[in-house]
Structures are given as structure tokens and as C-alpha cells.
Design a protein around this motif. Structure first.
Motif, PDB file in Angstrom:
ATOM      1  N   ARG A  21      10.823   5.283   6.948  1.00 58.70           N
ATOM      2  CA  ARG A  21      11.954   4.768   6.181  1.00 58.70           C
ATOM      3  C   ARG A  21      11.883   3.247   6.101  1.00 58.70           C
ATOM      4  NH1 ARG A  21      14.405   9.031   3.455  1.00 58.70           N
ATOM      5  NH2 ARG A  21      14.638  10.810   4.876  1.00 58.70           N
ATOM      6  N   LYS A  22      12.647   2.697   5.181  1.00 54.81           N
ATOM      7  CA  LYS A  22      12.686   1.249   4.985  1.00 54.81           C
ATOM      8  C   LYS A  22      12.970   0.545   6.308  1.00 54.81           C
ATOM      9  CE  LYS A  22      15.135  -2.431   2.517  1.00 54.81           C
ATOM     10  NZ  LYS A  22      16.211  -2.773   1.553  1.00 54.81           N
ATOM     11  N   GLY A  23      12.160  -0.459   6.614  1.00 60.16           N
ATOM     12  CA  GLY A  23      12.342  -1.252   7.812  1.00 60.16           C
ATOM     13  C   GLY A  23      11.539  -0.799   9.013  1.00 60.16           C
TER      14      GLY A  23
ATOM     15  N   GLY B 212       2.699  -4.381   9.971  1.00 59.07           N
ATOM     16  CA  GLY B 212       3.263  -4.208   8.640  1.00 59.07           C
ATOM     17  C   GLY B 212       4.653  -3.631   8.724  1.00 59.07           C
ATOM     18  N   VAL B 213       5.272  -3.434   7.548  1.00 61.01           N
ATOM     19  CA  VAL B 213       6.631  -2.901   7.509  1.00 61.01           C
ATOM     20  C   VAL B 213       6.788  -2.000   6.290  1.00 61.01           C
ATOM     21  CG1 VAL B 213       7.527  -4.892   6.208  1.00 61.01           C
ATOM     22  CG2 VAL B 213       9.093  -3.511   7.593  1.00 61.01           C
ATOM     23  N   VAL B 214       7.487  -0.896   6.488  1.00 59.98           N
ATOM     24  CA  VAL B 214       7.766   0.034   5.397  1.00 59.98           C
ATOM     25  C   VAL B 214       8.868  -0.548   4.519  1.00 59.98           C
ATOM     26  CG1 VAL B 214       8.650   2.338   4.829  1.00 59.98           C
ATOM     27  CG2 VAL B 214       7.057   2.042   6.737  1.00 59.98           C
ATOM     28  N   THR B 215       8.675  -0.484   3.204  1.00 64.41           N
ATOM     29  CA  THR B 215       9.683  -0.968   2.260  1.00 64.41           C
ATOM     30  C   THR B 215      10.473   0.170   1.630  1.00 64.41           C
ATOM     31  OG1 THR B 215       7.967  -1.033   0.547  1.00 64.41           O
ATOM     32  CG2 THR B 215       8.442  -3.091   1.725  1.00 64.41           C
ATOM     33  N   SER B 216       9.862   1.331   1.450  1.00 62.89           N
ATOM     34  CA  SER B 216      10.526   2.523   0.913  1.00 62.89           C
ATOM     35  C   SER B 216       9.829   3.744   1.478  1.00 62.89           C
ATOM     36  CB  SER B 216      10.436   2.592  -0.625  1.00 62.89           C
ATOM     37  OG  SER B 216      11.087   1.509  -1.245  1.00 62.89           O
ATOM     38  N   GLY B 217      10.583   4.786   1.787  1.00 62.44           N
ATOM     39  CA  GLY B 217       9.965   6.008   2.281  1.00 62.44           C
ATOM     40  C   GLY B 217      10.905   7.180   2.200  1.00 62.44           C
ATOM     41  N   ALA B 218      10.349   8.369   1.986  1.00 65.83           N
ATOM     42  CA  ALA B 218      11.152   9.580   1.862  1.00 65.83           C
ATOM     43  C   ALA B 218      10.227  10.786   1.809  1.00 65.83           C
ATOM     44  CB  ALA B 218      12.003   9.547   0.595  1.00 65.83           C
ATOM     45  N   PRO B 219      10.740  11.965   2.097  1.00 66.32           N
ATOM     46  CA  PRO B 219       9.958  13.172   1.812  1.00 66.32           C
ATOM     47  C   PRO B 219       9.738  13.293   0.308  1.00 66.32           C
ATOM     48  CG  PRO B 219      11.786  13.641   3.296  1.00 66.32           C
ATOM     49  CD  PRO B 219      12.016  12.265   2.763  1.00 66.32           C
ATOM     50  N   SER B 220       8.537  13.645  -0.101  1.00 66.35           N
ATOM     51  CA  SER B 220       8.222  13.793  -1.520  1.00 66.35           C
ATOM     52  C   SER B 220       8.424  15.236  -1.951  1.00 66.35           C
ATOM     53  CB  SER B 220       6.769  13.389  -1.789  1.00 66.35           C
ATOM     54  OG  SER B 220       6.354  13.818  -3.065  1.00 66.35           O
ATOM     55  N   PRO B 221       9.415  15.504  -2.808  1.00 64.90           N
ATOM     56  CA  PRO B 221       9.610  16.876  -3.279  1.00 64.90           C
ATOM     57  C   PRO B 221       8.413  17.421  -4.048  1.00 64.90           C
ATOM     58  CG  PRO B 221      11.580  15.573  -3.679  1.00 64.90           C
ATOM     59  CD  PRO B 221      10.497  14.615  -3.274  1.00 64.90           C
ATOM     60  N   THR B 222       7.694  16.558  -4.757  1.00 64.56           N
ATOM     61  CA  THR B 222       6.558  17.002  -5.554  1.00 64.56           C
ATOM     62  C   THR B 222       5.335  17.271  -4.692  1.00 64.56           C
ATOM     63  OG1 THR B 222       7.370  15.711  -7.438  1.00 64.56           O
ATOM     64  CG2 THR B 222       5.077  16.436  -7.513  1.00 64.56           C
ATOM     65  N   LEU B 223       5.065  16.407  -3.747  1.00 65.78           N
ATOM     66  CA  LEU B 223       3.856  16.519  -2.930  1.00 65.78           C
ATOM     67  C   LEU B 223       4.077  17.340  -1.668  1.00 65.78           C
ATOM     68  CD1 LEU B 223       2.618  12.819  -3.206  1.00 65.78           C
ATOM     69  CD2 LEU B 223       2.075  14.748  -4.694  1.00 65.78           C
TER      70      LEU B 223
ATOM     71  N   ALA C 206       5.465   6.812   1.658  1.00 64.08           N
ATOM     72  CA  ALA C 206       6.118   5.517   1.803  1.00 64.08           C
ATOM     73  C   ALA C 206       5.290   4.443   1.124  1.00 64.08           C
ATOM     74  CB  ALA C 206       6.306   5.168   3.283  1.00 64.08           C
ATOM     75  N   MET C 207       5.943   3.344   0.805  1.00 63.59           N
ATOM     76  CA  MET C 207       5.257   2.111   0.446  1.00 63.59           C
ATOM     77  C   MET C 207       5.513   1.119   1.566  1.00 63.59           C
ATOM     78  SD  MET C 207       5.468   1.589  -3.687  1.00 63.59           S
ATOM     79  CE  MET C 207       7.196   1.948  -3.993  1.00 63.59           C
ATOM     80  N   ALA C 208       4.511   0.303   1.857  1.00 63.83           N
ATOM     81  CA  ALA C 208       4.622  -0.634   2.968  1.00 63.83           C
ATOM     82  C   ALA C 208       3.781  -1.869   2.702  1.00 63.83           C
ATOM     83  CB  ALA C 208       4.163   0.027   4.268  1.00 63.83           C
ATOM     84  N   TYR C 209       4.210  -2.987   3.277  1.00 62.55           N
ATOM     85  CA  TYR C 209       3.397  -4.188   3.270  1.00 62.55           C
ATOM     86  C   TYR C 209       2.589  -4.234   4.558  1.00 62.55           C
ATOM     87  CZ  TYR C 209       5.379  -6.328  -0.888  1.00 62.55           C
ATOM     88  OH  TYR C 209       5.723  -6.603  -2.187  1.00 62.55           O
TER      89      TYR C 209
ATOM     90  N   VAL D 206       0.845  -1.196   0.000  1.00 57.94           N
ATOM     91  CA  VAL D 206       0.000   0.000   0.000  1.00 57.94           C
ATOM     92  C   VAL D 206       0.880   1.246   0.000  1.00 57.94           C
ATOM     93  CG1 VAL D 206      -1.844  -1.169   1.265  1.00 57.94           C
ATOM     94  CG2 VAL D 206      -0.120   0.142   2.531  1.00 57.94           C
ATOM     95  N   GLY D 207       0.255   2.365  -0.286  1.00 50.98           N
ATOM     96  CA  GLY D 207       0.903   3.659  -0.154  1.00 50.98           C
ATOM     97  C   GLY D 207       0.543   4.303   1.168  1.00 50.98           C
TER      98      GLY D 207
END
Length: 364
Positions: free
Chosen positions: A299-301, A313-324, A329-332, A288-289
Motif C-alpha cells: 500500500r501507499k507509503g 524505496g517506497v510504494v506510491t500506489s498498491g492494491a489487489p488487481s481484479p484483472t490479474l 503496486a507502483m513504487a519509487y 517501477v511496477g
């Protein structure tokens, strides 16, 4: 398969050094993390054009009268019906359905295919393709060291590239490829990319990489971009990264990418039985987002927690979004988890998040 611990250099290594890039070891290659500002590089791709060195990626060719059937057997997608000049996103899985790598496959001629693998997995993909193609009239040839790959990405990409080639770029559709000259060198021009923007990936002889890069970089408004910008761009676009959203312990269905698995194709393929069984069962964990309500980025993990504080669940990727302008983040999420009231444990603090559909950003 042993790996040399010394990072390799791409054909553009000296160019990156001259530009003052922060070079890091990524997938066994010294790659530019950023040149100056990763946010500026990100925004250049969203508003104009960014230039990336992707020469660490693997280019593995299959050729011969049985190449199409070999790919249908080796990969989860149905490649043989593809027309010459087309490309397709697909995956190579192990017999249990776990993802060995996600790939883009290009059909260059009737009996010639190019499989582009992630750098960290190129040797694994080459080995698996060689093993799985053994019963077919197909030769596997890893030409990764022969090629450099340069990506020009952003809304100005076509306009800029048209200044260097007579190729009919306006007629080149998304996920298509052609051969032509660019800035005086032979190139395979693919309308593909990993940023969520329009753009092109240029496969050229390694010896021609510096000349091509310098020609494109000399255009006003073209900004060299590194791995950091590439990561936030693909995250905004909801594109998976191998090692984060995709692993050997993850199947395409869990990643929300079951559409790439073609269970009805004529040729049996590695992993079919496991994936067919999963397709018939209720969804397990799901990708999910997440959009953070505060300013602290998941952040990841990092663990996703339910309203009662239970990890779910666990985050797989995450960061501040320059556009938004907000952390994403994406997470399972585990099976059956309700999406309301979730938070991410950010260094001991539970930061509220909202679950949203992917992608976070889609170009108009």
C-alpha cells in the motif's frame, strides 16, 4: 489560497445518494467511493462499460491570440502545433521542475483551449496559468462550476454512445474531441479516459448532467463505478495519480514521463532550466511496477527493502488487481538499487515482490 472545509457536491450528488453510493470527501468534493462492489465495477469497465462522475475535475479555459504561446510558456509540452479537435497529456511544473499537476489540454478552436486539472489542484493551476499568461494576449477563465464531466469507459463504450448521438464516433481518434449532441444535450465528446480502456469523457452543462447520466445508466450492462474502481483501473494501466506518483517533489523524468517535456520547443517555459539539467544527468530514483508473490497487497507509503533488509524505496500506489488476480503496486526505487530479491515491508513482514515493466495491463 484558502479552502472551504465543507465538501462541495457535484451536480450528480442526489443521483449517487439514490443509488446507495458510499460517499466520501475526495479533493474537496463528496464523491462516490463505490456503489456496491468495487470489484464488480472494475470488471464491468474491463468487459463492458462503466459510468463515472468526474465533475470534480477543473475546466480552465484560455482564449485569445496569445493563448497558444501562453500555454507553451506555462506548461512543459509543445501545445501550439496541436490541431483544433486534438488533446494532449502534459504537466505544469514549478521553476525547480517539480510537478504542480498533470493535465489534459484540448484545443477547441484556433484561439480557445481547455485545460483539465485534477480537482485538488484546480486552484493552483488556475493561479499559475493566470500568472504565467500575464505577458500574453490571453484570458484565463475558470469554468469548473459550469461543467459536469461524465465518463463512459469500457469496450462497449462506443457501441453504447452511438445510441445517443449522431457524432462520428468511429472517426474520433484517441485523444481527440468534438462538439455534438448526446441524449438531447450539448456536449464536448472526448475520446480520453483514465482506465486503460477505450471510452469517452463527456463535458456538459452542469444543469444537463442528471438527464445525461440517467439516459446512459438506463442501458443494460452499464454499471455506475466509483473512485475505488477508478483507482484500481488506472493502477493496472500504469497511470500516475497526483499525490501518489506525482508531487511537487517529483519531476516528470523521475516518474518515467520525461517524454512529455519538450525541451526543444521555441518558447521558453517555466522549469526548463531545471528539467534540462536533469535530462543530462544519470537517472536518480525511478518509478517501477511491483507484483507481489503472496496475497498481501503493498500500500501507499510502505517501504521497499533490499535483500539485507535495507530500505531502498517506497510504494506510491498498491492494491489487489481484479484483472490479474494478484496484488500490484507502483513504487519509487532509490538510485542504483538492484531489482532482484526485493520485498515490501507489509506491517512488519517482508513480502517478496517482482519488478515488472509498466503498465501491468494493456487492452488488446
Amino acid at each position: 489560497m484558502s479552502a472551504d472545509p465543507t465538501p462541495k457536491k457535484t451536480p450528480l450528488h442526489d443521483v449517487h445518494q439514490d443509488l446507495g453510493a458510499n460517499l466520501v470527501d475526495f479533493a474537496g468534493y463528496l464523491m462516490p467511493l463505490r456503489y456496491r462492489s468495487e470489484t464488480a465495477e472494475h470488471q464491468a469497465v474491463r468487459t463492458g462499460a462503466g459510468l463515472f462522475d468526474l465533475s470534480h475535475m477543473g475546466e480552465i479555459f484560455l482564449s485569445g491570440p496569445g493563448a497558444a504561446d501562453a500555454l507553451d510558456h506555462a506548461l512543459v509540452g509543445n501545445l501550439s502545433p496541436m490541431a483544433v479537435g486534438k488533446a494532449r497529456y502534459t504537466m505544469i511544473c514549478d521553476p525547480d521542475g517539480g510537478v504542480l499537476d498533470d493535465l489534459i489540454v484540448y484545443r477547441l478552436a484556433d484561439e480557445t483551449w481547455m485545460v483539465v486539472a485534477n480537482a485538488a489542484n484546480a486552484a493552483v493551476v488556475r493561479y499559475a496559468l493566470t500568472e504565467r499568461a500575464a505577458g500574453f494576449e490571453a484570458a484565463v477563465d475558470d469554468r469548473s462550476d459550469d461543467y459536469a464531466l461524465i465518463a463512459l469507459q469500457g469496450p462497449r463504450a462506443q457501441e453504447i454512445l452511438e445510441g445517443f448521438t449522431g457524432a462520428p464516433l468511429a472517426d474520433l481518434r484517441y485523444y481527440a474531441i468534438l462538439a455534438d449532441r448526446v441524449a438531447g444535450v450539448d456536449a464536448l465528446i472526448a475520446r480520453t479516459g483514465y482506465t486503460g480502456e477505450d471510452g469517452f469523457e463527456l463535458f456538459v452543462d452542469a444543469a444537463d448532467a442528471v438527464a445525461l447520466w440517467k439516459a446512459l445508466a438506463a442501458v443494460d450492462g452499464v454499471v455506475p463505478a466509483g473512485l475505488s474502481a477508478r483507482d484500481t483501473l488506472r493502477l493496472e494501466a500504469g497511470m500516475p495519480l497526483y499525490g501518489n506518483e506525482l508531487t511537487r517533489e517529483t519531476t516528470p523524468f523521475e516518474a518515467g514521463l520525461g517524454r512529455v517535456v519538450k525541451l526543444d520547443k521555441a518558447v521558453d517555459f517555466v522549469g526548463k532550466a531545471a528539467l534540462a539539467a536533469q535530462a543530462q544527468t544519470p537517472a536518480g530514483r525511478r518509478l517501477v511496477g511491483l507484483v507481489a508473490r503472496g496475497r498481501r497487497a503493498p500500500r501507499k507509503g510502505y517501504r521497499v527493502v533490499a535483500p539485507d533488509g535495507t530500505p531502498c524505496g517506497v510504494v506510491t500506489s498498491g492494491a489487489p488487481s481484479p484483472t490479474l488476480g494478484t496484488p500490484i503496486a507502483m513504487a519509487y526505487l532509490d538510485s542504483g538499487v538492484e531489482e532482484a530479491g526485493l520485498a515490501v515491508d507489509v506491517r512488519g513482514r517482508q513480502e517478496p515482490v517482482d519488478v515488472v515493466a509498466l503498465p501491468f495491463y494493456k487492452r488488446s
